[in-house]
Design an enzyme around this catalytic site. Structure first.
Site, mmCIF file in Angstrom:
data_model
loop_
_atom_site.group_PDB
_atom_site.id
_atom_site.type_symbol
_atom_site.label_atom_id
_atom_site.label_comp_id
_atom_site.label_asym_id
_atom_site.label_seq_id
_atom_site.Cartn_x
_atom_site.Cartn_y
_atom_site.Cartn_z
ATOM 1 N N HIS A 170 65.039 39.657 13.147
ATOM 2 C CA HIS A 170 65.922 39.314 12.052
ATOM 3 C C HIS A 170 65.288 39.878 10.781
ATOM 4 O O HIS A 170 64.058 39.908 10.646
ATOM 5 C CB HIS A 170 66.126 37.798 11.943
ATOM 6 C CG HIS A 170 67.162 37.285 12.910
ATOM 7 N ND1 HIS A 170 67.172 35.989 13.376
ATOM 8 C CD2 HIS A 170 68.232 37.901 13.491
ATOM 9 C CE1 HIS A 170 68.205 35.828 14.202
ATOM 10 N NE2 HIS A 170 68.851 36.969 14.287
ATOM 11 N N HIS A 193 58.942 29.199 5.116
ATOM 12 C CA HIS A 193 60.247 29.715 5.541
ATOM 13 C C HIS A 193 61.352 28.766 5.084
ATOM 14 O O HIS A 193 62.141 28.252 5.872
ATOM 15 C CB HIS A 193 60.262 29.892 7.068
ATOM 16 C CG HIS A 193 61.409 30.717 7.570
ATOM 17 N ND1 HIS A 193 62.624 30.166 7.911
ATOM 18 C CD2 HIS A 193 61.536 32.042 7.806
ATOM 19 C CE1 HIS A 193 63.442 31.115 8.344
ATOM 20 N NE2 HIS A 193 62.800 32.272 8.284
ATOM 21 N N ASP A 250 60.955 31.225 13.470
ATOM 22 C CA ASP A 250 62.309 30.755 13.754
ATOM 23 C C ASP A 250 62.479 30.240 15.178
ATOM 24 O O ASP A 250 62.415 31.002 16.141
ATOM 25 C CB ASP A 250 63.303 31.876 13.509
ATOM 26 C CG ASP A 250 63.279 32.369 12.069
ATOM 27 O OD1 ASP A 250 62.285 32.113 11.376
ATOM 28 O OD2 ASP A 250 64.246 33.020 11.648
ATOM 29 N N ASP A 299 64.627 39.179 7.681
ATOM 30 C CA ASP A 299 63.623 38.555 6.815
ATOM 31 C C ASP A 299 62.237 38.543 7.447
ATOM 32 O O ASP A 299 61.267 38.172 6.789
ATOM 33 C CB ASP A 299 64.048 37.138 6.417
ATOM 34 C CG ASP A 299 64.436 36.252 7.589
ATOM 35 O OD1 ASP A 299 64.993 36.773 8.566
ATOM 36 O OD2 ASP A 299 64.187 35.031 7.522
ATOM 37 N N HIS A 300 62.133 38.965 8.700
ATOM 38 C CA HIS A 300 60.835 38.996 9.377
ATOM 39 C C HIS A 300 60.350 40.415 9.672
ATOM 40 O O HIS A 300 59.263 40.577 10.221
ATOM 41 C CB HIS A 300 60.913 38.205 10.683
ATOM 42 C CG HIS A 300 61.186 36.755 10.465
ATOM 43 N ND1 HIS A 300 60.203 35.782 10.496
ATOM 44 C CD2 HIS A 300 62.339 36.110 10.176
ATOM 45 C CE1 HIS A 300 60.742 34.604 10.246
ATOM 46 N NE2 HIS A 300 62.042 34.775 10.046
ATOM 47 N N HIS A 359 65.498 30.751 19.959
ATOM 48 C CA HIS A 359 66.215 31.299 18.811
ATOM 49 C C HIS A 359 67.331 32.183 19.369
ATOM 50 O O HIS A 359 67.264 32.594 20.537
ATOM 51 C CB HIS A 359 65.238 32.110 17.942
ATOM 52 C CG HIS A 359 65.701 32.307 16.531
ATOM 53 N ND1 HIS A 359 66.118 31.278 15.736
ATOM 54 C CD2 HIS A 359 65.799 33.434 15.768
ATOM 55 C CE1 HIS A 359 66.456 31.756 14.545
ATOM 56 N NE2 HIS A 359 66.273 33.070 14.542
ATOM 57 N N HIS A 375 60.272 38.349 15.687
ATOM 58 C CA HIS A 375 61.611 38.752 16.132
ATOM 59 C C HIS A 375 62.199 39.693 15.098
ATOM 60 O O HIS A 375 61.623 39.907 14.021
ATOM 61 C CB HIS A 375 62.502 37.530 16.360
ATOM 62 C CG HIS A 375 62.819 36.752 15.125
ATOM 63 N ND1 HIS A 375 61.865 36.082 14.385
ATOM 64 C CD2 HIS A 375 64.010 36.524 14.488
ATOM 65 C CE1 HIS A 375 62.434 35.474 13.366
ATOM 66 N NE2 HIS A 375 63.743 35.734 13.407
#
Length: 309
Positions: A65, A266, A208, A67-68, A141, A63
């Site tokens: 976000h 994570h 997530d 941090d990914h 999510h 996805h």
């Protein structure tokens, strides 16, 4: 000799810490080298491992976000800088195509590498690889998110002593596997008489998400499950509110799904002691447990050995 292992680039969640880089994982699986969720700093983390940009065969993003995915610009530009000679596939939620396009062309660079853009457009979408089938499942999510699993097809393991007893050798072995039987001196020898099942190996990657059916579907009978455990059970209500798992939930999923090796990762920056995640998970999962650390290498467990019967 084939290699199947996970190389951990980073294990932090929303914000990196002094000890943990943003997310990032590389799966070596025979000829496939898959980069999952390259967070900020992933390109530099690769320098500390034996993995190069030229090794990569595909990129999978769960996805969009930060941090990914904030490591995507550097990784994509590195493919061209190193003039990677083969196409590199890129999979990501189709609903985030605009984010992917922005990250891909975040700055000016001379693009020489071939990036094969193959977005995930539906729950259950399958991609056929030489190493098996890559499947994406929709997770729970706040934004469109997919988990991935790689499944090797089941096969047969030939038993040399039984082949020898029937005098089967050379091309006849291949014919027996292909046809399912051979007629020798008036007797039919079947494939089952000279082989045992060889279950295909399975890898699952679950980031997530709150608990949902897809988490269990991805984890089912995984030899190696990489799964987020952002929170401890004391923050279970917060985890549910923001669409994340606790260490206890991840461990229960692994136990109920028949997972062989569980990798928790994570981690929220609010926790400084990783042993707390291990202690909580151990209350629910008795199998092989790994608390991921940056730059660690985690082998896929050896194959299950089927009985000759």
């Amino acid at each position: 000799m084939s290699m199947r292992e996970l190389v951990v680039l980073g294990t932090a969640s929303q914000a990196p810490t002094r000890q943990r880089n943003h997310n990032g994982y590389v799966l070596r699986w025979d000829d496939e080298v898959i980069l999952f969720d390259p967070g900020e700093g992933s390109q530099r983390q690769l320098l500390h491992t034996g993995v190069t940009a030229t090794d990569l065969t595909r990129i999978c993003v769960t996805h969009f976000h930060g941090d990914h995915c904030l490591g995507l610009p550097g990784i994509i530009q590195r493919l061209s800088l190193d003039r990677v000679p083969h196409p590199v596939a890129a999979h990501f939620p189709a609903g985030g195509a605009e984010y992917f396009a922005r990250l891909r062309h975040a700055t000016s660079f001379y693009e020489t590498a071939e990036l094969a853009v193959e977005p995930i457009e539906a729950d259950g979408q399958r991609i056929t690889l030489g190493a098996g089938t890559l499947e994406a499942r929709r997770l729970r999510h706040p934004i469109e998110t997919y988990g991935y699993r790689l499944v090797e097809p089941d096969a047969r393991r030939m038993l040399p002593e039984r082949l020898s007893a029937y005098g089967i050798a050379g091309p006849a072995v291949g014919e027996l596997l292909r046809v399912g039987h051979l007629d020798l001196d008036g007797r039919r020898v079947t494939r089952d008489e000279v082989s045992v099942p060889r279950p295909g190996q399975r890898f699952a990657f679950v980031m997530d998400t709150g608990l949902c059916d897809a988490v269990y579907a991805l984890a089912e009978h995984a030899d190696l499950l990489v799964i987020e455990s952002t929170f401890l059970e004391s923050e279970a209500a917060l985890a549910a509110e923001v669409g994340h798992l606790t260490a206890a939930q991840a461990a229960r999923v692994a136990a109920e799904s028949g997972v062989r090796r569980l990798v928790l990762t994570h981690f929220s920056q609010r926790y400084s002691d990783p042993q707390r995640f291990a202690d909580e998970a151990r209350e629910h999962f008795a199998g092989d447990l790994v608390i991921a650390e940056d730059l660690a290498t985690v082998p896929v467990p050896p194959r299950r050995v089927a009985s000759a019967g």
